[in-house]
Design a protein around this motif. Structure first.
Motif, PDB file in Angstrom:
ATOM      1  N   ALA A  21      55.541 -68.029 133.001  1.00 12.52           N
ATOM      2  CA  ALA A  21      56.210 -66.735 132.833  1.00 12.52           C
ATOM      3  C   ALA A  21      57.728 -66.938 132.743  1.00 12.52           C
ATOM      4  O   ALA A  21      58.305 -67.773 133.443  1.00 12.52           O
ATOM      5  N   VAL A  22      58.365 -66.159 131.871  1.00  9.44           N
ATOM      6  CA  VAL A  22      59.805 -66.240 131.669  1.00  9.44           C
ATOM      7  C   VAL A  22      60.432 -64.866 131.917  1.00  9.44           C
ATOM      8  O   VAL A  22      59.936 -63.848 131.413  1.00  9.44           O
ATOM      9  N   VAL A  23      61.498 -64.856 132.674  1.00  9.21           N
ATOM     10  CA  VAL A  23      62.281 -63.643 132.914  1.00  9.21           C
ATOM     11  C   VAL A  23      63.704 -63.902 132.445  1.00  9.21           C
ATOM     12  O   VAL A  23      64.324 -64.896 132.840  1.00  9.21           O
ATOM     13  N   PHE A  24      64.228 -63.027 131.596  1.00 11.10           N
ATOM     14  CA  PHE A  24      65.615 -63.124 131.169  1.00 11.10           C
ATOM     15  C   PHE A  24      66.486 -62.205 132.032  1.00 11.10           C
ATOM     16  O   PHE A  24      66.107 -61.073 132.324  1.00 11.10           O
TER      17      PHE A  24
ATOM     18  N   GLY B 257      68.874 -68.829 125.468  1.00 10.97           N
ATOM     19  CA  GLY B 257      67.614 -68.550 126.140  1.00 10.97           C
ATOM     20  C   GLY B 257      66.467 -68.305 125.185  1.00 10.97           C
ATOM     21  O   GLY B 257      65.318 -68.661 125.473  1.00 10.97           O
ATOM     22  N   PHE B 258      66.751 -67.687 124.034  1.00  7.85           N
ATOM     23  CA  PHE B 258      65.682 -67.445 123.072  1.00  7.85           C
ATOM     24  C   PHE B 258      65.165 -68.761 122.490  1.00  7.85           C
ATOM     25  O   PHE B 258      63.967 -68.902 122.207  1.00  7.85           O
ATOM     26  N   ASP B 259      66.058 -69.729 122.311  1.00  9.42           N
ATOM     27  CA  ASP B 259      65.620 -71.046 121.848  1.00  9.42           C
ATOM     28  C   ASP B 259      64.721 -71.699 122.899  1.00  9.42           C
ATOM     29  O   ASP B 259      63.733 -72.360 122.567  1.00  9.42           O
ATOM     30  N   LEU B 260      65.065 -71.504 124.148  1.00 10.54           N
ATOM     31  CA  LEU B 260      64.254 -72.062 125.227  1.00 10.54           C
ATOM     32  C   LEU B 260      62.847 -71.493 125.215  1.00 10.54           C
ATOM     33  O   LEU B 260      61.861 -72.243 125.278  1.00 10.54           O
ATOM     34  N   ILE B 261      62.716 -70.172 125.103  1.00 12.14           N
ATOM     35  CA  ILE B 261      61.375 -69.588 125.167  1.00 12.14           C
ATOM     36  C   ILE B 261      60.562 -69.934 123.923  1.00 12.14           C
ATOM     37  O   ILE B 261      59.345 -70.121 123.991  1.00 12.14           O
ATOM     38  N   ARG B 262      61.214 -70.077 122.772  1.00 10.11           N
ATOM     39  CA  ARG B 262      60.488 -70.499 121.567  1.00 10.11           C
ATOM     40  C   ARG B 262      59.889 -71.884 121.762  1.00 10.11           C
ATOM     41  O   ARG B 262      58.730 -72.141 121.391  1.00 10.11           O
ATOM     42  N   GLN B 263      60.696 -72.786 122.342  1.00  5.34           N
ATOM     43  CA  GLN B 263      60.208 -74.142 122.590  1.00  5.34           C
ATOM     44  C   GLN B 263      59.071 -74.137 123.610  1.00  5.34           C
ATOM     45  O   GLN B 263      58.089 -74.868 123.473  1.00  5.34           O
TER      46      GLN B 263
ATOM     47  N   ALA C  71      64.439 -56.210 122.953  1.00 11.04           N
ATOM     48  CA  ALA C  71      63.183 -56.165 122.195  1.00 11.04           C
ATOM     49  C   ALA C  71      62.795 -57.558 121.690  1.00 11.04           C
ATOM     50  O   ALA C  71      61.612 -57.943 121.719  1.00 11.04           O
ATOM     51  N   GLU C  72      63.801 -58.319 121.243  1.00 14.08           N
ATOM     52  CA  GLU C  72      63.515 -59.660 120.746  1.00 14.08           C
ATOM     53  C   GLU C  72      63.048 -60.582 121.870  1.00 14.08           C
ATOM     54  O   GLU C  72      62.111 -61.370 121.695  1.00 14.08           O
ATOM     55  N   GLY C  73      63.684 -60.481 123.034  1.00 13.12           N
ATOM     56  CA  GLY C  73      63.270 -61.307 124.165  1.00 13.12           C
ATOM     57  C   GLY C  73      61.845 -61.022 124.591  1.00 13.12           C
ATOM     58  O   GLY C  73      61.058 -61.944 124.844  1.00 13.12           O
ATOM     59  N   LEU C  74      61.484 -59.755 124.628  1.00 11.70           N
ATOM     60  CA  LEU C  74      60.112 -59.385 124.993  1.00 11.70           C
ATOM     61  C   LEU C  74      59.122 -59.782 123.908  1.00 11.70           C
ATOM     62  O   LEU C  74      57.994 -60.205 124.192  1.00 11.70           O
TER      63      LEU C  74
ATOM     64  N   ALA D 262      58.827 -62.978 126.844  1.00  8.97           N
ATOM     65  CA  ALA D 262      59.390 -62.822 128.188  1.00  8.97           C
ATOM     66  C   ALA D 262      58.674 -61.689 128.924  1.00  8.97           C
ATOM     67  O   ALA D 262      58.303 -60.679 128.316  1.00  8.97           O
ATOM     68  N   ARG D 263      58.476 -61.871 130.225  1.00  4.18           N
ATOM     69  CA  ARG D 263      57.848 -60.825 131.033  1.00  4.18           C
ATOM     70  C   ARG D 263      58.820 -59.683 131.348  1.00  4.18           C
ATOM     71  O   ARG D 263      58.416 -58.532 131.461  1.00  4.18           O
ATOM     72  N   ARG D 264      60.090 -60.032 131.537  1.00  7.73           N
ATOM     73  CA  ARG D 264      61.104 -59.040 131.879  1.00  7.73           C
ATOM     74  C   ARG D 264      62.401 -59.390 131.166  1.00  7.73           C
ATOM     75  O   ARG D 264      62.689 -60.556 130.878  1.00  7.73           O
TER      76      ARG D 264
END
Length: 285
Positions: free
Chosen positions: A234-237, A217-223, A249-252, A256-258
């Motif tokens: 907006a992205v929610v994990f 998921g972190f690769d997805l939000i970076r892209q 903390a890394e996701g936010l 990411a919003r949540r």
């Protein structure tokens, strides 16, 4: 208030599946591995509904049904048989024993709560009354038709992309969101999710953290954040396994919003989704 549902099932995998689905929809799940212990839970906890396997050690489902319905204290509790073999004559046996309905195995996670809704509603209406016999027997639809709760919105308001490598999770989220009026698109991994995000420009992306096999998921939000065309989405994990403040903390930090943890009450999830969606209607793409 959370519905309390007792699952009497001696197969650990079937029990885990039903527990997962019911908890995902905000139910409190009680469990018993056989009919004897199931009856003890019924008498002590008085659940709102009982899902009962038929073939079990010590005390089978038919014996549970007869004992439940002969006791005025438990007779009004809806009792649903869960069986993989509904043969000719089984329906009559279920009626005679006292079952109020049955579900066929394997359980369909996408329709389970809609299948159970009539029985839970009848429990509310008939609280304190005795079992009415064969006339109360109701078989939930088994034809694969889509059911929509009365509270569902009449038209889609936003598009939500759900990214998860577990088909069960995709089905659960779709069955929660679609009856509320959302248009739901699903992706089984990061690469597919990124492609669908670029194609459909959803208003929100709900993604698992530990996606396989291509990337997480972190690769997805970076892209996503690196692409001006979709970086605004907006992205929610949501995760059940990455319960770590460092991961959160890394996701936010990545945007990411949540960062939410399963199991998650369905009302809570819907509230978080609504808070993250853009106001004033869907995005124009």
């Amino acid at each position: 208030m959370s519905r309390r549902i007792l699952v009497i099932e001696d197969n650990a995998m079937n029990l885990a599946l039903m527990t997962y689905v019911l908890e995902a929809f905000g139910c409190t799940v009680l469990s018993a591995p056989d009919g004897l212990r199931g009856m003890a839970v019924i008498r002590e906890a008085r659940p709102d509904l009982v899902l009962c396997d038929i073939q079990m050690p010590l005390m089978d489902g038919y014996a549970v049904a007869r004992e439940m319905k002969q006791d005025r204290a438990t007779a009004a509790i809806p009792l649903i048989a869960v069986t993989a073999s509904a043969m000719l004559g089984d329906r009559e046996r279920m009626i005679e024993a006292g079952f109020d309905g049955y579900l066929s195995k394997p359980i369909d996670p996408a329709t389970l709560m809609n299948d159970l809704a009539p029985f839970l509603e009848r429990k509310n209406q008939a609280a304190g009354t005795a079992h009415t016999g064969a006339g109360a027997f109701r078989i939930p639809p088994q034809d694969g038709t889509q059911r929509t709760p009365a509270s569902a919105a009449l038209a889609p308001t936003h598009t939500i992309l759900v990214v998860d490598d577990e088909p069960l999770n995709l089905s659960l989220k779709s069955s929660l969101l679609e009856p509320m009026g959302y248009r739901v698109i699903t992706a089984a991994g990061m690469a597919q999710g990124l492609a669908l995000a670029r194609q459909h420009r959803p208003d929100l992306i709900i993604s698992d953290v530990g996606l396989h096999p291509d990337a997480g998921g972190f690769d997805l939000i970076r892209q996503l954040k690196a692409d001006p065309a979709v970086q605004h989405i907006a992205v929610v994990f949501i995760t059940a396994t990455h319960r770590n403040p460092v991961w959160e903390a890394e996701g936010l930090r990545l945007g990411a919003r949540r960062f939410l943890y399963r199991p998650l009450d369905s009302d809570e999830l819907l509230g978080e989704i609504q808070a993250c969606l853009p106001h004033g209607g869907p995005e124009n793409s």
